[in-house]
Design a protein around this motif. Sequence first.
Motif, PDB file in Angstrom:
ATOM      1  N   GLU A 193      45.875  23.066  -2.278  1.00 13.14           N
ATOM      2  CA  GLU A 193      46.347  22.795  -3.637  1.00 13.14           C
ATOM      3  C   GLU A 193      45.273  22.207  -4.544  1.00 13.14           C
ATOM      4  N   CYS A 194      44.108  21.890  -3.980  1.00 11.69           N
ATOM      5  CA  CYS A 194      43.021  21.384  -4.819  1.00 11.69           C
ATOM      6  C   CYS A 194      42.516  22.522  -5.700  1.00 11.69           C
ATOM      7  N   PRO A 195      42.367  22.323  -7.011  1.00  6.57           N
ATOM      8  CA  PRO A 195      41.985  23.408  -7.919  1.00  6.57           C
ATOM      9  C   PRO A 195      40.526  23.842  -7.835  1.00  6.57           C
ATOM     10  N   CYS A 196      39.701  23.143  -7.074  1.00  4.12           N
ATOM     11  CA  CYS A 196      38.290  23.512  -6.997  1.00  4.12           C
ATOM     12  C   CYS A 196      38.125  24.853  -6.285  1.00  4.12           C
ATOM     13  N   ALA A 197      36.988  25.503  -6.478  1.00  2.00           N
ATOM     14  CA  ALA A 197      36.757  26.832  -5.905  1.00  2.00           C
ATOM     15  C   ALA A 197      36.187  26.770  -4.495  1.00  2.00           C
ATOM     16  N   THR A 198      35.170  25.939  -4.306  1.00  2.00           N
ATOM     17  CA  THR A 198      34.482  25.931  -3.002  1.00  2.00           C
ATOM     18  C   THR A 198      34.423  24.572  -2.337  1.00  2.00           C
ATOM     19  N   GLY A 199      34.901  23.527  -3.010  1.00  2.00           N
ATOM     20  CA  GLY A 199      34.858  22.188  -2.418  1.00  2.00           C
ATOM     21  C   GLY A 199      34.564  21.126  -3.449  1.00  2.00           C
ATOM     22  N   CYS A 200      35.095  19.929  -3.213  1.00  2.00           N
ATOM     23  CA  CYS A 200      34.866  18.806  -4.118  1.00  2.00           C
ATOM     24  C   CYS A 200      35.186  17.515  -3.363  1.00  2.00           C
ATOM     25  N   PRO A 201      34.886  16.340  -3.935  1.00  2.00           N
ATOM     26  CA  PRO A 201      35.146  15.076  -3.239  1.00  2.00           C
ATOM     27  C   PRO A 201      36.623  14.818  -2.955  1.00  2.00           C
ATOM     28  N   SER A 202      37.518  15.583  -3.589  1.00  2.00           N
ATOM     29  CA  SER A 202      38.950  15.367  -3.387  1.00  2.00           C
ATOM     30  C   SER A 202      39.526  16.143  -2.206  1.00  2.00           C
ATOM     31  N   CYS A 203      38.750  17.094  -1.674  1.00  2.00           N
ATOM     32  CA  CYS A 203      39.310  17.873  -0.549  1.00  2.00           C
ATOM     33  C   CYS A 203      38.339  17.955   0.619  1.00  2.00           C
TER      34      CYS A 203
END
Length: 229
Positions: A193-203
């Motif tokens: 459900e994280c809106p990022c495409a390839t990864g971010c600090p939230s996932c």
Amino acid sequence: FTSAPSTLHPKAIYIVEGKLYQVEKFDFEGRKAYVREVDCDYYTDAIDYTRVTSLDTFETAAPASRGEVHVVSRVVGFKKIKFYTNENIGSGELDQPEQNMHTTAYWLRVPAGVMAALPYGTDDRRDGLSGIAFAMHHIAPLLLMCDARDLGVSIDRETIYLYDSYPGGIGFSEPLFSMHDELLARTRELISECPCATGCPSCVGPEGATGPHTKAVAQALLARVSGGR
């Protein structure tokens, strides 16, 4: 004391009651840290090398287990992370003494066959496992209602360990083992459900610190080890 090398190392930003302090000197043998109050727009995150070895298994229900482990860790550096944006704005090297600890842990072992069946390279598979570990380390403290620093996380081949960050353990492995299905479901939900495409600090971790396929591989692995639920 076991958390001191990662939170009070030289040049660390130590936060107490909303005030920022920079560590001027860390006396490991004397168990003292010397700090001064500063005004800056970043905090520090220690980079450590950790190796976890399982010593005894208390319970197993594949792919999850819990038991006693031996943890060897050493802080080798740190990152400067900007407040609010979580940008990496610098880093530094450290040479801290090695620490040894016996504690308890929950671990998730991804079958080698599952890893091999993925249509990705070795580096991508390793990144995907790291992404799952990163996300699990976000979810587990919420389920346990504890501080994230109460749990350590480490990967050894196809196994992700979440261990108590205190000698002897403080009882987190048993509830994590019993909440295994929920832990995987919440981790999978967080990533998907994280809106990022390839990864971010939230996932699965910040983009740039992981490979371009980390998020996709993490989702594929979770779908397989959770039975597609």
